[in-house]
Design an enzyme around this catalytic site. Structure first.
Site, PDB file in Angstrom:
ATOM      1  N   HIS A  72      42.693  31.439 -13.029  1.00 64.88           N
ATOM      2  CA  HIS A  72      41.552  30.701 -12.484  1.00 64.88           C
ATOM      3  C   HIS A  72      41.355  31.104 -11.026  1.00 64.88           C
ATOM      4  O   HIS A  72      42.308  31.163 -10.252  1.00 64.88           O
ATOM      5  CB  HIS A  72      41.847  29.193 -12.571  1.00 64.88           C
ATOM      6  N   HIS A 124      34.874  31.790  -3.259  1.00 60.78           N
ATOM      7  CA  HIS A 124      34.661  30.520  -3.938  1.00 60.78           C
ATOM      8  C   HIS A 124      33.424  29.866  -3.332  1.00 60.78           C
ATOM      9  O   HIS A 124      33.480  29.328  -2.230  1.00 60.78           O
ATOM     10  CB  HIS A 124      35.892  29.613  -3.781  1.00 60.78           C
TER      11      HIS A 124
END
Length: 583
Positions: free
Chosen positions: A170, A215
């Site tokens: 992830h 991100h």
């Protein structure tokens, strides 16, 4: 004969007189005796009679015997050696069959083991094995707990992708937390060399039309997309081979994609309608994933990810060139199991957040399994895990979820389970799911006792520890050692046991304690060995661990290698155990 051999190996080292601890350590390594320097230093100190920091040849012989001639191995050797000095081929064969459960062994195999591990030439020529050869064999990879067959790709690799558990990470680019931490290429490199087959690349527009990876909507640092792809190209196929499948949102049908093949799509962008969804799901549903597969052998390979993040927008833009790369793994929002049964296509897959997936697994566990028997399903950590912590992946393997994505940068129990599970099938990152998780008519439910169970009765005698890591609070090589054994699998199989504490001994603690486990669903079960230093005030201190699938355990006398919290080998630290199981 053994004394003559031993002296011939070490005599030259003492021509200049006594030797110090550093030379002692190197000489032990030269004799093929793996050692922890801290333990060598402690044993050296105990045997340095004049306390001058230098020892004689006789003192070295004593050190060698203390480290290499372990009592529990002597006991086994004496049981099978008629004259208690040498094993004949027939004695070794008897040991291999009766204790190591090597039922297909022949005299030729015993001969090969002698030729490989016996260091004394005269003994080797006589087709015998001395104790020196026996300790080298017992310390070899052949006597480790992991089955040799499990260390290579042995499963049928021609099933559809949805039939496999797939090693998945992830936000692979992050090496710290999810909000402020740095993005680093090392995240990709380290995941790939561990056999990870599912990576994420969150791809955003950068300056001068240069795509960047980070991100989105956070303060994490940025990487150039091209450097990420270059790193993946360099490291992706160390553990598998040469084909990439892309998972992303897709414009149009497969037929339309084929019709566009060969056309110039540079700069072409299309929009499609997206069902509004919560922020946590939005970010993940907008990812793109790519699966690397060996075209020549038809073996599943790696999965990579890239995406166009979105927050509560109904119209989504997708580059046509990217969309047309999506063939077998089209990303589709999960609505309900009923909706998937009616409308989801064979090449569509879902991403479901940890919280929603956990709720569904409790309320509709059997439906969840029927869903994962048909469609690739990816589970990802909830957004509140800003510290990059992980959930227990076992809960979602139990219901057949193929891609259970973890934060690889965060050590601890979840990553130990991840690394342990994917030791199987040659660390390829792909494990064929049990038949009851592939059958589209399955009645399996992990929360219920299986109807047609074939349980395993597993017995482990935990004999001793071998040069265990000392406590960080010890000024020498000491620790108050305790071993915890824990089974992970379906809820009814989860159990935890531990040994008594051996005080102030990390060098060679001996427990000789036996534990028995009845495992209802062994196909999903993992066993974790954890060595701790007991501390009643601050809580037990982690010293090392090893995790592996229960069905990948060798029977007989075995070494359990230990790994640090960060997943690094602690060789020669190990546990010495005896394993026996029936079903």
């Amino acid at each position: 004969m053994e004394n003559k051999w031993f002296l011939s190996k070490i005599r030259d080292e003492f021509k200049g007189g006594k030797i110090n601890v550093e030379k002692t350590y190197r000489l032990l390594e030269k004799l093929d005796i793996p050692c922890n320097y801290i333990h060598v230093k402690s044993v050296f100190k105990d045997n340095d009679r004049l306390k001058q920091g230098r020892i004689t040849i006789e003192e070295f012989r004593s050190i060698y015997r203390i480290i290499a001639h372990r009592e529990e191995i002597i006991e086994i050797f004496n049981t099978y050696s008629g004259n208690q000095k040498f094993l004949f081929e027939k004695n070794l064969l008897q040991f291999l069959i009766q204790e190591q459960y090597a039922l297909d062994m022949t005299t030729n195999i015993a001969f090969e083991i002698i030729q490989k591990y016996e260091p004394i030439e005269e003994v080797k020529r006589a087709h015998q094995m001395s104790f020196e050869g026996f300790i080298r064999y017992m310390g070899s990879p052949e006597c480790q707990i992991l089955k040799t067959d499990c260390g290579k790709v042995y499963q049928d690799m021609n099933h559809p992708l949805n039939d496999y558990f797939i090693s998945s990470s992830h936000n692979t680019y992050l090496v710290s937390d999810q909000l402020l931490g740095p993005s680093d290429l090392w995240g990709y490199v380290s995941a790939l060399v561990k056999g990870c087959r599912c990576l994420e690349i969150d791809c955003w527009d950068g300056s001068r039309n240069e795509p960047v990876v980070y991100h989105g909507y956070t303060l994490t640092s940025k990487l150039l997309f091209k450097t990420v792809i270059q790193s993946i190209q360099k490291y992706a196929f160390i553990a598998l081979k040469f084909k990439i499948l892309v998972r992303n949102k897709k414009i149009g049908s497969l037929r339309e994609t084929r019709e566009r093949k060969g056309s110039d799509k540079h700069g072409q962008v299309e929009e499609y309608e997206e069902i509004d969804q919560d922020v946590d799901d939005e970010v993940k549903e907008s990812k793109a994933l790519a699966i690397l597969e060996d075209d020549s052998q038809k073996e599943p390979g790696a999965i990579i990810a890239a995406g166009l993040p979105l927050f509560r927008r109904r119209r989504v833009k997708v580059a046509m060139a990217l969309s047309d790369l999506v063939i077998y793994t089209k990303a589709e929002k999960f609505i309900s199991f009923q909706h998937s049964r009616l409308y989801q296509q064979f090449n569509e897959s879902n991403s479901i957040g940890e919280s929603e997936a956990r709720k569904l697994s409790k309320l509709k566990g059997h439906e969840f399994i029927l869903h994962t028997s048909k469609f690739i399903t990816r589970i990802y950590p909830k957004a509140t895990r800003a510290d990059s912590s992980n959930f227990n992946p076992q809960d979602f393997w139990n219901i057949g979820c193929q891609m259970v994505a973890l934060n690889f940068q965060t050590p601890g129990l979840p990553m130990d389970l991840q690394n342990g599970k994917f030791l199987d099938n040659g660390c390829s990152g792909y494990i064929l799911k049990p038949h009851f998780l592939r059958d589209i008519k399955t009645e399996f439910n992990p929360n219920e006792t299986p109807k047609d169970i074939d349980p395993v009765t597993l017995t482990i005698r935990l004999i001793s520890g071998i040069q265990l890591p000392p406590s960080n609070h010890s000024s020498s090589n000491k620790a108050d050692t305790v071993v915890v054994l824990e089974i992970f699998g379906v809820p009814n199989d989860h159990v935890k046991r531990q040994t008594r504490v051996i005080k102030r001994n990390a060098f060679c603690p001996r427990w000789n304690e036996t534990f028995t486990f009845i495992i209802q669903v062994p196909e999903l079960a993992l066993i974790r060995f954890v060595v701790e230093n007991q501390s009643l005030i601050t809580g037990n201190e982690f010293l090392g661990q090893y995790t592996l699938p229960v069905l990948c355990m060798n029977k007989g006398y075995r070494r359990v290698p230990l790994f640090s919290k960060m997943g690094e080998s602690l060789e020669p630290a190990a546990l010495f155990i005896y394993v026996w199981y029936v079903r």
